[in-house]
Design an enzyme around this catalytic site. Structure first.
Site, PDB file in Angstrom:
ATOM      1  N   LYS A 112      -2.666   2.196   6.872  1.00 54.34           N
ATOM      2  CA  LYS A 112      -2.687   2.780   5.534  1.00 54.34           C
ATOM      3  C   LYS A 112      -2.323   4.260   5.550  1.00 54.34           C
ATOM      4  O   LYS A 112      -1.870   4.793   4.539  1.00 54.34           O
ATOM      5  CB  LYS A 112      -4.031   2.534   4.883  1.00 54.34           C
ATOM      6  CG  LYS A 112      -4.267   1.036   4.706  1.00 54.34           C
ATOM      7  CD  LYS A 112      -5.330   0.672   3.747  1.00 54.34           C
ATOM      8  CE  LYS A 112      -5.342  -0.818   3.448  1.00 54.34           C
ATOM      9  NZ  LYS A 112      -5.606  -1.666   4.631  1.00 54.34           N
TER      10      LYS A 112
HETATM   11  C1  LIG Z   1      -5.381  -3.059   4.627  1.00 53.84           C
HETATM   12  C2  LIG Z   1      -5.279  -3.724   5.955  1.00 53.84           C
HETATM   13  C3  LIG Z   1      -4.623  -4.971   6.116  1.00 53.84           C
HETATM   14  C4  LIG Z   1      -4.033  -5.757   4.949  1.00 53.84           C
HETATM   15  O1  LIG Z   1      -2.921  -5.124   4.376  1.00 53.84           O
HETATM   16  P1  LIG Z   1      -2.421  -5.541   2.911  1.00 53.84           P
HETATM   17  O2  LIG Z   1      -1.335  -4.576   2.562  1.00 53.84           O
HETATM   18  O3  LIG Z   1      -3.615  -5.404   2.013  1.00 53.84           O
HETATM   19  O4  LIG Z   1      -1.931  -6.948   2.992  1.00 53.84           O
HETATM   20  C5  LIG Z   1      -4.524  -5.479   7.406  1.00 53.84           C
HETATM   21  N1  LIG Z   1      -5.053  -4.831   8.481  1.00 53.84           N
HETATM   22  C6  LIG Z   1      -5.697  -3.649   8.356  1.00 53.84           C
HETATM   23  C7  LIG Z   1      -6.269  -3.006   9.570  1.00 53.84           C
HETATM   24  C8  LIG Z   1      -5.831  -3.045   7.105  1.00 53.84           C
HETATM   25  O5  LIG Z   1      -6.482  -1.860   6.988  1.00 53.84           O
END
Ligand SMILES: *Cc1c(COP(=O)(O)O)cnc(C)c1O
Length: 464
Positions: A112
């Site tokens: 993120k």
């Molecule tokens: C947010 C997240 C996901 C999922 O990603 P999306 O964009 O919501 O599909 C997978 N792995 C981790 C470690 C995350 O923080």
């Protein structure tokens, strides 16, 4: 570039407005009115460029005149200077034709950061020009909140408040939210669970008087600018492995469908992606939708890959818009079926298209743990549980063996040390640049799960 709502009944916006607005007023999500194209020559020319330069070339057509070229280059440079790896998003290798895309070199060790660092800088430039301040409020089960705090800490135009469920995030996640010392950062430990945090956040957005009084803004994963930032790394990875002269496949650990939707956008832009594989944990609504053609919600079951414990995949709406030939009224109908009855059925045409574009699989808890163990034994690498879900599903859905398969490694193993230690006997260490995380002083405000109490805390906590 104009942005249109997936439900067809909100005003069209430019990039800057779509970024600052988040959710459309008709309840829909903003998408570009068309997908910009990159030619084979333009994609070939990305080979060997810095991550920042690829980011500039891939995202430029989407931002219109929101930023000048010089401003945009500067924003990108500042966003990724905080990454602990020169390649920003490097690849590593698991077997002869299986690769990991390491998305966890940002300041909070999860993917993120890639989007959040960029939108922090974009907000700052856009708000400074407008002479405007905003209050960003977010709810988190762990990763989004820490990434948002890292992205907005110390920025003049923004106060950031993150609601997290008291006692229900990992120690690393909590400390990433409570140790930044900047005055514009406010970590709020809510006496409740994640659903309570999300419900109170929604209440705040629906309280228009409060919303206007504090200049409320949201940066959750439905913000178009976040999806856009994630398109870039599909290009850098594919080009490193031989695109556009060779096809590449991706497997994506999926929750809210943001990360994998970015892969779909890259494909629409002309990147030769062979397969896009949705990988889910035991919360497998997306996998079931591909199998049955029905999107059916069930309760969320906690797992060792908690960032994917999701029951409603918000960004799936953006794909539905394309599957239904961009007819907002059709999407609106599906979303109202979902709201009223907890499910919707896709038309046969939509199911056929969905299966043409995507493949899917799931990994249960035992399979996830076994994958962490096996990867450690066969490569020496230690992967996080979310990444392990992706590796397991990629093994099942490999397809043409001559096409490289890239699994998105969405977090660093040290962010989920308990699950990793249980599978390998080894407790993964934090990278050196954050080794002192457990020595830094914490600053946190505890608040009841009560709208009025939260609103008062936010009103009083904002800098004037
Ligand atoms: C947010 C997240 C996901 C999922 O990603 P999306 O964009 O919501 O599909 C997978 N792995 C981790 C470690 C995350 O923080």
């Amino acid at each position: 570039m104009k942005y249109v709502s997936t439900r067809g009944a909100a005003p069209d916006l430019n990039f800057e407005e779509a970024m600052l607005t988040g959710l459309a007023r008709d309840g829909g999500l903003y998408v570009p009115e068309s997908w910009p194209q990159m030619s084979t020559d333009e994609i070939a020319a990305l080979a060997g460029l810095s991550y920042e330069e690829v980011a500039f070339r891939v995202m430029r057509p989407f931002i219109g005149d929101t930023f000048t070229d010089a401003e945009f280059r500067d924003i990108i440079a500042r966003a990724y200077a905080s990454f602990g790896h020169a390649a920003r998003v490097p690849l590593s290798q698991l077997d002869p034709n299986l690769f990991l895309m390491e998305l966890h070199h940002g300041p909070t060790l999860a993917f993120k950061d890639v989007a959040m660092q960029l939108i922090g800088q974009m907000f700052q430039v856009a708000l400074a020009r407008r002479g405007q301040r905003v209050t960003i409020v977010g709810a988190t089960s762990g990763d989004t909140g820490s990434a948002a705090i890292e992205a907005f800490r110390g920025l003049d135009a923004v106060d950031v408040f993150i609601l997290f469920p008291d006692g229900r995030v990992s120690d690393v996640q909590r400390r990433q939210m409570t140790t930044p010392s900047e005055a514009n950062v406010h970590a709020l430990a809510v006496k409740g669970d994640f659903d309570d945090c999300q419900a109170r956040l929604k209440d705040m957005f629906n309280d228009f008087a409060f919303r206007d009084a504090v200049g409320l803004a949201g940066v959750n994963s439905i913000n178009w600018a976040r999806v856009l930032a994630q398109v870039v790394y599909y290009f850098t990875a594919a080009v490193s492995l031989g695109a556009p002269h060779r096809k590449v496949s991706f497997t994506v650990p999926t929750g809210n469908f943001g990360d994998i939707f970015a892969g779909y956008v890259a494909k629409r832009m002309g990147l030769p992606i062979d397969r896009l594989v949705i990988a889910t944990n035991r919360n497998d609504i997306l996998h079931r939708t591909l199998e049955t053609g029905r999107y059916q919600t069930e309760g969320v079951t906690p797992s060792i890959s908690p960032s994917m414990d999701i029951q409603v995949s918000s960004n799936f709406e953006r794909l539905l818009f394309d599957l239904y030939d961009r007819e907002g009224a059709a999407v609106d109908q599906l979303m109202s079926d979902l709201k009223n009855g907890g499910s919707f059925a896709l038309s046969q045409g939509a199911v056929d298209r969905l299966r043409e574009e995507f493949d899917s699989g799931r990994a249960d808890e035992d399979e996830t743990r076994a994958t962490i163990t096996r990867v450690r034994q066969t490569t020496g690498q230690i992967v996080c549980p979310h990444t392990a879900v992706g590796i397991k599903v990629a093994a099942d859905r490999r397809g043409d063996p001559s096409v490289p398969m890239v699994v998105l490694a969405t977090a660093h193993a040290a962010k989920f040390p308990d699950a990793v230690e249980a599978a390998t006997g080894l407790r993964p260490a934090l990278p050196p640049r954050m080794a002192d995380l457990f020595d830094r002083p914490e600053r946190v405000t505890q608040v009841d799960n009560d709208l009025a109490a939260l609103q008062a805390t936010i009103r009083e906590g904002r800098r004037a």
